[in-house]
Design a protein around this motif. Structure first.
Motif, PDB file in Angstrom:
ATOM      1  N   UNK A 196       0.826  -1.205   0.000  1.00  0.00           N
ATOM      2  CA  UNK A 196       0.000   0.000   0.000  1.00  0.00           C
ATOM      3  C   UNK A 196       0.864   1.260   0.000  1.00  0.00           C
ATOM      4  N   UNK A 197       1.949   1.238   0.770  1.00  0.00           N
ATOM      5  CA  UNK A 197       2.823   2.415   0.836  1.00  0.00           C
ATOM      6  C   UNK A 197       3.474   2.697  -0.512  1.00  0.00           C
ATOM      7  N   UNK A 198       3.900   1.644  -1.203  1.00  0.00           N
ATOM      8  CA  UNK A 198       4.471   1.812  -2.541  1.00  0.00           C
ATOM      9  C   UNK A 198       3.441   2.428  -3.474  1.00  0.00           C
ATOM     10  N   UNK A 199       2.238   1.854  -3.489  1.00  0.00           N
ATOM     11  CA  UNK A 199       1.187   2.347  -4.384  1.00  0.00           C
ATOM     12  C   UNK A 199       0.793   3.781  -4.038  1.00  0.00           C
ATOM     13  N   UNK A 200       0.725   4.096  -2.748  1.00  0.00           N
ATOM     14  CA  UNK A 200       0.340   5.447  -2.338  1.00  0.00           C
ATOM     15  C   UNK A 200       1.334   6.481  -2.852  1.00  0.00           C
TER      16      UNK A 200
END
Length: 312
Positions: free
Chosen positions: A78-82
């Motif tokens: 999620x952090x990568x995508x965010x």
């Protein structure tokens, strides 16, 4: 028409979602690791979502109105995508799960049995995130699936640059090739073969959704405009005996049950704790759900058509 990126989207209800979005006139891009190509009229980008550099390179200068993330399982993903999509989309929709409410996986407020569980029981805006846990370990991830989803929602809920919504899916059912978990086949095969079904003594009802209805709901959620979590389940909760009865009626065989102790492993959908979801918020937002009785017999018929021949 909106520009919509689907992360995943190559199998099961994700594949159907892509078709539904195209049929609604949207311009669709599918981003996955390349194992299965999307339909010919859909743009296909190949990248490993865990690799931030590769993901950024694959996207190039593209921007989207909406991203629908079908395959986010951890706060690290999620952090990568965010970070990557912060300047590339105005809306982000994540497919989540009923398992976020499982009281066996986290210290959650108690919900009285029979009371449908609302979204606010798990608030992603206040959920603790720990990205330093071994999320890249497949064994750890398998045993912490619910927590991975809760923390992934929490990362997106706090991200800046786009509005965020999550769809918490009930147990997804379909027959034949659409029974992607094999759980419905578990019942059709055991009942037609006269084999035991392991159940808890006090099995609680749970909630379900047909794979086509879930694809329709995700299509709706992509452009509905709401934020925060929304539960996705058909009306009509069922316990394990209710489900087995539907199968047995069509199979012409009586189910054979074996009761297991509390806490012991049982057949799929036999649960000894309460976390059946409420779909009231999605209804209030404008989505109309079916009843399990509308589609379950058809899914069972499809599953029975592919079940092994009964033994004498």
């Amino acid at each position: 028409m909106q520009r919509i990126c689907v992360i995943g989207g190559s199998r099961y209800f994700g594949k159907l979602l892509v078709k539904r979005l195209r049929a609604a006139g949207h311009q669709v891009t599918v981003l996955n690791r390349g194992s299965t190509p999307p339909p010919a009229d859909v743009e296909h980008l190949v990248a490993d979502r865990d690799d931030e550099t590769a993901l950024t390179t694959a996207l190039g200068s593209r921007t989207f109105d909406v991203v629908v993330d079908q395959v986010c399982y951890t706060p690290v993903q999620a952090a990568v995508a965010a970070r990557v999509f912060a300047a590339r989309t105005r809306r982000y929709v994540m497919t989540s799960t009923i398992e976020v409410y499982d009281p066996a996986t986290a210290a959650l407020p108690a919900v009285p049995p029979g009371t449908p569980v609302p979204e606010e029981l798990v608030d992603p805006a206040s959920w603790t995130v720990a990205t330093d846990l071994p999320w890249h370990d497949d064994t750890y991830l398998e045993t912490h699936y619910a927590e991975g989803k809760r923390q992934a929602e929490a990362v997106f809920a706090r991200a800046e640059g786009f509005a965020f919504a999550s769809v918490r899916c009930a147990h997804v059912l379909g027959g034949g090739a659409q029974d992607f978990t094999g759980r419905l086949a578990h019942y059709t095969e055991r009942i037609t073969q006269g084999e035991e079904i392991a159940v808890h003594a006090n099995a609680r009802p749970t909630v379900f959704i047909h794979h086509e209805e879930l694809a329709d709901l995700l299509r709706w959620a992509a452009t509905a405009g709401f934020t925060g979590p929304a539960n996705a389940c058909s009306d009509g909760p069922l316990d394990v005996h209710d489900l087995a009865t539907v199968v047995a009626t069509q199979a012409g065989r009586e189910p054979v049950y074996r009761t297991v102790p509390a806490g012991a492993e049982a057949s799929p959908f036999s649960v000894d704790r309460h976390y059946a979801m409420s779909n009231a918020r999605a209804k209030k937002l404008g989505f109309s759900f079916s009843h399990t009785a509308d589609w379950l017999p058809g899914a069972v018929a499809e599953a029975l058509a592919t079940a092994p021949s009964p033994t004498a």
